[in-house]
Write a protein that holds these residues in place. Structure first.
Motif, mmCIF file in Angstrom:
data_model
loop_
_atom_site.group_PDB
_atom_site.id
_atom_site.type_symbol
_atom_site.label_atom_id
_atom_site.label_comp_id
_atom_site.label_asym_id
_atom_site.label_seq_id
_atom_site.Cartn_x
_atom_site.Cartn_y
_atom_site.Cartn_z
ATOM 1 N N CYS A 129 -14.511 34.906 -13.114
ATOM 2 C CA CYS A 129 -14.652 33.517 -13.583
ATOM 3 C C CYS A 129 -14.426 33.453 -15.097
ATOM 4 C CB CYS A 129 -16.056 33.018 -13.210
ATOM 5 S SG CYS A 129 -16.369 31.336 -13.695
ATOM 6 N N ILE A 189 -11.434 31.406 -16.986
ATOM 7 C CA ILE A 189 -11.694 30.354 -17.985
ATOM 8 C C ILE A 189 -10.921 30.649 -19.275
ATOM 9 C CG2 ILE A 189 -13.474 29.304 -19.441
ATOM 10 C CD1 ILE A 189 -15.431 29.765 -17.050
ATOM 11 N N ASP A 236 -7.027 30.171 -18.150
ATOM 12 C CA ASP A 236 -6.545 28.852 -17.702
ATOM 13 C C ASP A 236 -7.178 27.672 -18.434
ATOM 14 O OD1 ASP A 236 -5.117 30.280 -15.823
ATOM 15 O OD2 ASP A 236 -6.702 30.128 -14.310
ATOM 16 N N HIS A 237 -8.289 27.910 -19.147
ATOM 17 C CA HIS A 237 -8.975 26.779 -19.787
ATOM 18 C C HIS A 237 -9.251 27.053 -21.267
ATOM 19 C CE1 HIS A 237 -9.634 24.876 -15.844
ATOM 20 N NE2 HIS A 237 -9.864 26.109 -15.410
ATOM 21 N N ALA A 238 -8.434 27.899 -21.864
ATOM 22 C CA ALA A 238 -8.540 28.214 -23.299
ATOM 23 C C ALA A 238 -9.948 28.659 -23.685
ATOM 24 C CB ALA A 238 -8.116 27.012 -24.136
ATOM 25 N N VAL A 294 -12.770 27.558 -22.615
ATOM 26 C CA VAL A 294 -13.789 26.491 -22.615
ATOM 27 C C VAL A 294 -14.240 26.230 -21.171
ATOM 28 C CG1 VAL A 294 -14.281 24.073 -23.201
ATOM 29 C CG2 VAL A 294 -12.751 25.442 -24.651
ATOM 30 N N ILE A 295 -15.512 26.344 -20.922
ATOM 31 C CA ILE A 295 -16.030 26.133 -19.564
ATOM 32 C C ILE A 295 -15.876 24.655 -19.197
ATOM 33 C CG2 ILE A 295 -18.089 26.251 -18.092
ATOM 34 C CD1 ILE A 295 -19.063 28.572 -19.872
ATOM 35 N N PRO A 296 -15.207 24.352 -18.065
ATOM 36 C CA PRO A 296 -14.998 22.945 -17.691
ATOM 37 C C PRO A 296 -16.341 22.232 -17.447
ATOM 38 C CG PRO A 296 -13.650 24.418 -16.342
ATOM 39 C CD PRO A 296 -14.608 25.281 -17.100
ATOM 40 N N SER A 297 -16.300 20.906 -17.612
ATOM 41 C CA SER A 297 -17.546 20.145 -17.482
ATOM 42 C C SER A 297 -17.623 19.348 -16.178
ATOM 43 C CB SER A 297 -17.696 19.175 -18.667
ATOM 44 O OG SER A 297 -16.640 18.227 -18.644
ATOM 45 N N THR A 331 -13.268 20.616 -11.236
ATOM 46 C CA THR A 331 -12.595 21.745 -11.887
ATOM 47 C C THR A 331 -13.442 23.005 -11.781
ATOM 48 O OG1 THR A 331 -11.703 20.136 -13.457
ATOM 49 C CG2 THR A 331 -11.396 22.458 -13.995
ATOM 50 N N THR A 361 -12.962 25.106 -8.738
ATOM 51 C CA THR A 361 -11.735 25.916 -8.585
ATOM 52 C C THR A 361 -11.924 27.329 -9.150
ATOM 53 O OG1 THR A 361 -10.807 25.271 -10.738
ATOM 54 C CG2 THR A 361 -10.302 23.841 -8.863
ATOM 55 N N LEU A 362 -13.040 27.577 -9.815
ATOM 56 C CA LEU A 362 -13.241 28.882 -10.461
ATOM 57 C C LEU A 362 -13.872 29.888 -9.492
ATOM 58 C CD1 LEU A 362 -14.670 27.531 -13.835
ATOM 59 C CD2 LEU A 362 -12.432 28.597 -13.483
#
Ligand code: SF4
Length: 366
Positions: free
Chosen positions: A112, A116, A119-121, A123-126, A130, A133-134
């Motif tokens: 995970c 992150i 795929d998310h630079a 930053v943990i998605p909020s 999203t 999907t992790l």
């Protein structure tokens, strides 16, 4: 289902006219403000760091708070940031998880963190969609991160919340079964407020852990006793219904503790488990199905005892054998082992080992 209030003479004047939903929220938030436990992944003010929420929530799945605290502190000391964790060696992650069990959580947390970063630079998605999907993030963990770290009104349902909501609504169906579980998720979504969603969810779980416990709940001091239908009906002890015990399969294993000593240093033959399945990627003493006991007549062998290990659906019995072997590595029963090595006691300290093999180390005194 109607949630219109029934006036109660015991309620404070200001709360008598409130809808039950509002009263439950207000009572639980007040309870949380006054009684929340001081835990290392919580902050006294403001929202906790998102990374700390992610780590603690993965650790708390199927594990009690009191067990998790020391593991969480060691983990954060080793991997202070999500990027540190993403860059870590999986063996180190597993070693820090050793003893906490359910090791797929450790591998998923590691995957995970990598996802992150990639795929998310970093930053943990909020948002829940999203987060889902992790790797390793299911509905509970997604809701916990969205609400606790970002204060979004996302529902969460763990074992504690299931029990509290089942009792509040006097649901006698088994919450481990899908129909009741769906109903409880829907009710959790109805209960969570727009403001202080994370605190409210934490309060529900805190109530389940400290007041609305599985046995002997402390209804007399419960902040939502006025709303509790199970208490009103006198059926608290029937909710949730007890689990139907299942017959556990017993797995019998031989563990061969094979050592050789050279230049005053004793080394032990250990093997790495396959990359999939139980205890994947961890190290163990040579272990074989007891039905396939190898021929080891030529070696000196002593039975040291038996260790049992209980899992939810399975029991393991490990017969532990001490095998003295001086300079005869090629004759050892290792043909079926994909990855083996000789390890001194200090080498073993750095290797992640399943709990039964840690106990076997204690048995043989290394
Ligand atoms: Fe649980 Fe008792 Fe409170 Fe009902 S009154 S929520 S059963 S502790």
């Amino acid at each position: 289902m109607s949630h219109r209030t029934v006036e109660s003479p015991d309620l404070p004047q200001g709360q008598k006219s409130l809808l039950p939903l509002t009263r439950i929220r207000a009572s639980l938030l007040k309870f949380y403000d006054q009684h929340k436990r001081d835990l290392p992944w919580r902050t006294s003010t403001g929202r906790p760091p998102t990374y700390h929420v992610l780590v603690s929530e993965l650790m708390l799945q199927q594990t009690q708070v009191v067990t998790v605290i020391a593991y969480f502190n060691r983990f954060i000391a080793a991997f202070a940031t999500l990027t540190d964790l993403a860059r870590a060696d999986e063996q180190q992650v597993l070693r820090l998880w050793q003893g906490l069990g359910y090791y797929s959580r450790a591998r998923n947390l590691h995957r995970c963190a990598k996802a992150i970063v990639l795929d998310h630079a970093g930053v943990i998605p909020s948002d829940v969609a999203t987060l889902l999907t992790l790797p390793g993030i299911g509905p509970y963990t997604a809701g916990a991160i969205a609400s606790i770290a970002f204060d979004k009104p996302a529902a969460i349902v763990d074992g504690n919340v299931m029990r509290v909501i089942s009792r509040l609504d006097a649901l006698t169906a088994d919450p481990r079964q899908k129909p009741a579980s769906l109903r409880i998720w829907a009710r959790a979504g109805e209960l969570v407020p727009q403001d202080r969603a994370g605190d409210f969810n934490s309060a529900l779980m805190e109530l389940g852990a400290t007041i609305c416990t599985p046995k002997s709940p402390k209804c007399l001091v419960c902040p939502v006793q006025q709303e509790c239908k199970a208490l009103a009906k006198g059926i608290v002890d029937r909710i949730p219904p007890p689990k139907v015990p299942k017959d556990k399969r017993v797995e019998k294993r031989d563990v061969l503790c094979i050592s050789q000593t050279a230049h005053g240093v004793t080394r032990w033959l250990v093997e790495q488990r396959p990359s999939k399945g139980r205890w994947a990627g961890m190290w163990q003493f040579v272990t074989r199905d007891a039905a396939d006991r190898p021929h080891i007549d030529s070696l000196h062998i002593t039975h040291l005892g038996q260790i049992t290990h209980e899992l939810t659906h399975r029991s393991y019995e490990f017969d532990v054998w001490r095998v003295m072997c001086e300079g005869a590595e090629t004759s050892l029963p290792t043909s079926a082992i994909s990855c083996t090595r000789w390890a001194s006691a200090s080498d073993l300290d750095a290797l992640p080992m399943p709990r039964p093999h840690v106990r076997i180390r204690e048995l043989i005194g290394i």
